[in-house]
Design a protein around this motif. Structure first.
Motif, PDB file in Angstrom:
ATOM      1  N   UNK A 156     -28.311  22.463  28.312  1.00 37.57           N
ATOM      2  CA  UNK A 156     -28.558  23.693  27.776  1.00 37.57           C
ATOM      3  C   UNK A 156     -27.431  24.533  27.721  1.00 37.57           C
ATOM      4  N   UNK A 157     -26.575  24.744  28.770  1.00 40.00           N
ATOM      5  CA  UNK A 157     -25.436  25.179  28.913  1.00 40.00           C
ATOM      6  C   UNK A 157     -24.105  24.827  27.712  1.00 40.00           C
ATOM      7  N   UNK A 158     -24.286  23.859  27.406  1.00 39.46           N
ATOM      8  CA  UNK A 158     -23.245  23.300  26.464  1.00 39.46           C
ATOM      9  C   UNK A 158     -23.928  22.222  25.389  1.00 39.46           C
ATOM     10  N   UNK A 159     -24.181  22.830  24.600  1.00 38.81           N
ATOM     11  CA  UNK A 159     -24.770  22.120  23.560  1.00 38.81           C
ATOM     12  C   UNK A 159     -23.533  21.150  22.520  1.00 38.81           C
ATOM     13  N   UNK A 160     -24.100  20.078  22.117  1.00 34.23           N
ATOM     14  CA  UNK A 160     -23.182  19.436  21.460  1.00 34.23           C
ATOM     15  C   UNK A 160     -24.033  19.078  19.951  1.00 34.23           C
ATOM     16  N   UNK A 161     -23.354  18.393  18.883  1.00 32.78           N
ATOM     17  CA  UNK A 161     -24.114  18.035  17.757  1.00 32.78           C
ATOM     18  C   UNK A 161     -24.869  16.761  17.915  1.00 32.78           C
ATOM     19  N   UNK A 162     -24.182  15.890  18.559  1.00 30.85           N
ATOM     20  CA  UNK A 162     -25.181  14.498  18.838  1.00 30.85           C
ATOM     21  C   UNK A 162     -24.770  13.972  20.255  1.00 30.85           C
ATOM     22  N   UNK A 163     -25.679  13.631  20.805  1.00 30.16           N
ATOM     23  CA  UNK A 163     -25.578  12.964  22.240  1.00 30.16           C
ATOM     24  C   UNK A 163     -25.960  11.482  22.167  1.00 30.16           C
ATOM     25  N   UNK A 164     -25.019  10.543  22.419  1.00 38.14           N
ATOM     26  CA  UNK A 164     -25.079   9.353  22.567  1.00 38.14           C
ATOM     27  C   UNK A 164     -25.349   8.764  24.076  1.00 38.14           C
ATOM     28  N   UNK A 165     -26.601   7.850  24.232  1.00 37.41           N
ATOM     29  CA  UNK A 165     -26.685   7.375  25.834  1.00 37.41           C
ATOM     30  C   UNK A 165     -26.375   6.039  25.604  1.00 37.41           C
ATOM     31  N   UNK A 166     -25.346   5.611  26.189  1.00 44.19           N
ATOM     32  CA  UNK A 166     -24.555   4.259  26.385  1.00 44.19           C
ATOM     33  C   UNK A 166     -25.041   3.787  27.669  1.00 44.19           C
ATOM     34  N   UNK A 167     -26.199   3.725  27.938  1.00 47.50           N
ATOM     35  CA  UNK A 167     -26.711   3.408  29.341  1.00 47.50           C
ATOM     36  C   UNK A 167     -27.920   2.603  29.430  1.00 47.50           C
ATOM     37  N   UNK A 168     -28.153   2.076  30.694  1.00 47.88           N
ATOM     38  CA  UNK A 168     -29.115   1.107  31.004  1.00 47.88           C
ATOM     39  C   UNK A 168     -29.748   1.500  32.188  1.00 47.88           C
ATOM     40  N   UNK A 169     -30.850   1.068  32.314  1.00 54.61           N
ATOM     41  CA  UNK A 169     -31.748   1.110  33.776  1.00 54.61           C
ATOM     42  C   UNK A 169     -31.776   2.424  34.156  1.00 54.61           C
ATOM     43  N   UNK A 170     -31.762   2.658  35.449  1.00 55.47           N
ATOM     44  CA  UNK A 170     -31.885   4.000  36.053  1.00 55.47           C
ATOM     45  C   UNK A 170     -31.373   5.214  35.411  1.00 55.47           C
ATOM     46  N   UNK A 171     -29.931   4.992  35.212  1.00 56.07           N
ATOM     47  CA  UNK A 171     -29.324   6.193  34.368  1.00 56.07           C
ATOM     48  C   UNK A 171     -29.730   6.526  33.037  1.00 56.07           C
ATOM     49  N   UNK A 172     -30.456   5.501  32.384  1.00 58.75           N
ATOM     50  CA  UNK A 172     -30.984   5.666  31.104  1.00 58.75           C
ATOM     51  C   UNK A 172     -32.231   6.373  31.353  1.00 58.75           C
ATOM     52  N   UNK A 173     -32.972   6.093  32.215  1.00 58.38           N
ATOM     53  CA  UNK A 173     -34.420   6.621  32.666  1.00 58.38           C
ATOM     54  C   UNK A 173     -34.145   8.324  32.830  1.00 58.38           C
ATOM     55  N   UNK A 174     -33.173   8.423  33.519  1.00 60.72           N
ATOM     56  CA  UNK A 174     -32.629   9.959  33.909  1.00 60.72           C
ATOM     57  C   UNK A 174     -32.356  10.541  32.779  1.00 60.72           C
ATOM     58  N   UNK A 175     -31.445  10.140  32.045  1.00 61.95           N
ATOM     59  CA  UNK A 175     -31.198  10.746  30.572  1.00 61.95           C
ATOM     60  C   UNK A 175     -32.147  11.190  29.808  1.00 61.95           C
ATOM     61  N   UNK A 176     -33.255  10.110  29.682  1.00 60.16           N
ATOM     62  CA  UNK A 176     -34.488  10.350  28.881  1.00 60.16           C
ATOM     63  C   UNK A 176     -35.124  11.419  29.598  1.00 60.16           C
ATOM     64  N   UNK A 177     -35.395  11.639  30.802  1.00 59.70           N
ATOM     65  CA  UNK A 177     -35.964  12.746  31.594  1.00 59.70           C
ATOM     66  C   UNK A 177     -35.390  14.022  31.227  1.00 59.70           C
ATOM     67  N   UNK A 200     -35.219  19.308  25.472  1.00 56.30           N
ATOM     68  CA  UNK A 200     -35.372  19.362  24.039  1.00 56.30           C
ATOM     69  C   UNK A 200     -34.220  18.808  23.139  1.00 56.30           C
ATOM     70  N   UNK A 201     -33.508  17.926  23.823  1.00 55.49           N
ATOM     71  CA  UNK A 201     -32.611  17.122  23.075  1.00 55.49           C
ATOM     72  C   UNK A 201     -32.835  15.994  22.457  1.00 55.49           C
ATOM     73  N   UNK A 202     -32.071  15.534  21.524  1.00 58.82           N
ATOM     74  CA  UNK A 202     -32.668  14.259  20.932  1.00 58.82           C
ATOM     75  C   UNK A 202     -31.193  13.218  21.340  1.00 58.82           C
ATOM     76  N   UNK A 203     -31.659  12.088  22.017  1.00 59.25           N
ATOM     77  CA  UNK A 203     -30.570  11.261  22.269  1.00 59.25           C
ATOM     78  C   UNK A 203     -30.570   9.918  21.288  1.00 59.25           C
ATOM     79  N   UNK A 204     -29.443   9.385  21.076  1.00 53.16           N
ATOM     80  CA  UNK A 204     -29.051   8.318  20.388  1.00 53.16           C
ATOM     81  C   UNK A 204     -28.855   7.076  21.166  1.00 53.16           C
ATOM     82  N   UNK A 205     -29.081   5.855  20.934  1.00 52.83           N
ATOM     83  CA  UNK A 205     -28.939   4.925  21.992  1.00 52.83           C
ATOM     84  C   UNK A 205     -28.017   3.716  21.392  1.00 52.83           C
ATOM     85  N   UNK A 206     -27.016   3.252  22.180  1.00 46.96           N
ATOM     86  CA  UNK A 206     -26.089   2.301  21.505  1.00 46.96           C
ATOM     87  C   UNK A 206     -26.068   0.964  22.417  1.00 46.96           C
ATOM     88  N   UNK A 207     -27.207   0.899  23.503  1.00 48.89           N
ATOM     89  CA  UNK A 207     -27.321  -0.226  24.408  1.00 48.89           C
ATOM     90  C   UNK A 207     -28.353  -0.846  24.216  1.00 48.89           C
TER      91      UNK A 207
END
Ligand SMILES: [Zn+2]
Length: 544
Positions: free
Chosen positions: A355-376, A382-389
């Motif tokens: 919310x404080x630091x917006x980016x144009x794109x955010x890629x989640x290169x994560x799995x497991x618990x860390x991925x779950x947290x990023x999704x939450x 209200x951001x959209x994640x891209x997934x590479x894992x």
């Protein structure tokens, strides 16, 4: 006359020396025969007023002036002065209600001079000595353990047992060998205080308290209530430590220094001007860059995205801050499973960051618990994640996917110095023209061949030279009287200090006749409230 001097501080706890008239010095924290240390205790009256007594009643029983120890009470104005030993009578009753324990403690600590020794009569047992010292008490007597002996209880740090366990091999101290319960209980208290002292010296008392409190619900509650008083606890935590931070319990996330790290990443830290962020998993090895997996991540990213590491308990660690305490120092049990509270806390930090630091794109290169947290977090802000894992993040398929996702993105400037200055000194400075030499993480920053900063390899913090301070506009200054310091700056010489300064911070010493650089030995408010002791460990002084 008493004299108190403190040596090592760890939050509210400290080690030091108490000197009283005609008695050998006592190393704090300690259990002692306090009526010997303070003969006045034998005749002192009206000191056993309950802690919960209202002000109107407490004021009817004023204590005598000019004697040691000085009784203090939640409902009384402070009468103690620097160097006094203060006494909180009835503190053994406070543990029964953890919430008021913490309210009383904060009230008492805030109105009493910081350079006073704290005596809790009839309170200390081997099982509560750690939390009492953690709460800022330094001096105890044997009354509580002697009472246990009279009741036929055998004391250990894990609690007490019927006295028939004496001789069961739980302990083999001189008291146990002689079958003497009283001696065993006293010995057990001294031994626990010696252990607490060791943990304070190492700056790891919190680790011991998180472990010791497990067998006593009230102690767990005291620790949690203290954590909830973030402003009070944060002020007394050193800015950095050199040892490992063991984040082995759920409460580790609530430590003031863990919360402070997350808050500063969100509020102070200024990210580089790069459009794309990539969220990466942490590594067991610290700093992350030295691990195999992070070498691969950095190679795949190739400077085309801002690297942010998702981790528990810190939340989010921007690549530039990976060496800084506690990011470069924590150790957590790795199971791959993140519990619900952990997920909520970490997701909240990530959401606040984006919310404080917006980016144009955010890629989640994560799995497991860390991925779950990023999704939450994404859902929360209200951001959209891209997934590479689709498999292990450091596997070839995932790394190729990350590389492909970044195709066409321009390479950003790697500016660790800028990120670290913003976090450490709360300023957004122009680092243009600075160059780097040395071997990571032991690096030096210069401009036009003039050294500006080095990295403290123990804490990972920046260490400015006097030239380095010139690029930091203001803040982190300690103003001193009109003198040229020889050696460290003592508290009486301090005129004012930036309220942001904490124990261990790098500071600029500013005086009419001298300019210096060094490390704060106390937080700003204690520099001004203490009469004795070192305020700043000076590294370099220049006459002006
Ligand atoms: Zn024993």
């Amino acid at each position: 006359m008493t004299r108190v001097s403190f040596k090592k501080r760890d939050g509210l706890a400290r080690t030091g020396v108490l000197e009283t008239e005609g008695m050998p010095p006592v190393r704090l924290p300690a259990a002692a025969d306090c009526t010997e240390l303070f003969p006045a205790l034998a005749t002192l009256v009206r000191t056993n007023i309950p802690l919960c007594a209202p002000a109107a009643i407490v004021r009817q029983f004023p204590s005598e002036e000019g004697i040691q120890p000085v009784p203090i009470h939640p409902q009384l104005d402070n009468r103690a002065r620097s160097g006094d030993c203060v006494m909180v009578a009835g503190w053994h009753t406070a543990m029964a209600n953890p919430r008021t324990y913490v309210d009383w403690l904060i009230g008492l600590k805030e109105k009493t001079p910081v350079d006073t020794a704290w005596y809790a009569p009839a309170s200390a047992l081997p099982s509560n000595a750690a939390i009492l010292c953690y709460s800022g008490f330094d001096l105890f007597d044997y009354k509580a353990v002697d009472l246990k002996s009279a009741q036929g209880r055998f004391c250990t740090p894990e609690g007490d047992f019927p006295k028939d366990v004496l001789g069961n091999g739980i302990c083999s101290c001189p008291g146990c060998t002689a079958g003497n319960l009283l001696e065993h209980n006293r010995h057990a208290l001294r031994q626990e205080l010696a252990l607490v002292t060791r943990f304070i010296t190492q700056g790891q008392l919190r680790d011991l308290v998180e472990s010791r409190c497990r067998l006593d619900a009230a102690q767990v509650a005291v620790m949690r209530h203290l954590d909830r008083n973030y402003a009070f606890m944060e002020r007394v935590q050193p800015i950095a430590r050199t040892g490992v931070m063991r984040a082995n319990s759920g409460e580790s996330m609530q430590r003031a220094e863990v919360q402070r790290f997350a808050n500063r990443v969100i509020e102070r830290y200024v990210p580089p001007k790069i459009d794309v962020a990539v969220l990466l998993p942490c590594s067991a090895r610290k700093p992350y860059s030295l691990s195999q997996s992070h070498r691969k991540f950095q190679q795949a990213v190739g400077g085309r995205a801002h690297e942010l590491i998702v981790t528990s308990p810190l939340g989010l660690v921007p690549r530039e801050l990976e060496t800084i305490y506690p990011a470069g120092h924590y150790d957590v049990p790795v199971t791959g499973y993140w519990d619900a509270e952990e997920c909520t806390v970490i997701a909240d930090i990530i959401a606040r960051y984006f919310r404080k630091h917006p980016y144009c794109r955010i890629i989640a290169h994560l799995e497991g618990g860390a991925l779950k947290v990023a999704r939450m977090a994404a859902e929360q802000c209200g951001i959209t994640l891209e997934y590479t894992c689709t498999e292990h993040p450091a596997g070839t398929i995932a790394l190729n996917a990350l590389d492909a996702a970044l195709a066409g993105e321009r390479k950003g400037k790697d500016d660790r110095l800028h990120g670290m200055i913003s976090y450490q000194f709360n300023s957004d400075v122009d680092t243009k023209g600075t160059t780097l030499r040395g071997h990571f993480p032991e690096v030096f920053y210069s401009r036009n061949n003039v050294q500006l900063f080095s990295i403290d390899t123990g804490t990972g913090m920046l260490r400015p030279t006097l030239d380095g301070w010139k690029i930091i506009p203001d803040g982190y200054q300690v103003h001193i009287d009109d003198f040229i310091p020889e050696g460290d700056i003592l508290t009486p010489g301090v005129v004012s200090a930036d309220p942001a300064i904490r124990d261990g911070d790098e500071v600029l010493v500013v005086g009419a006749r001298a300019l210096g650089t060094g490390r704060a030995a106390l937080p700003a408010d204690e520099m001004q409230r203490s009469r004795r002791g070192v305020a700043v460990h000076v590294r370099k002084i220049k006459r002006v």
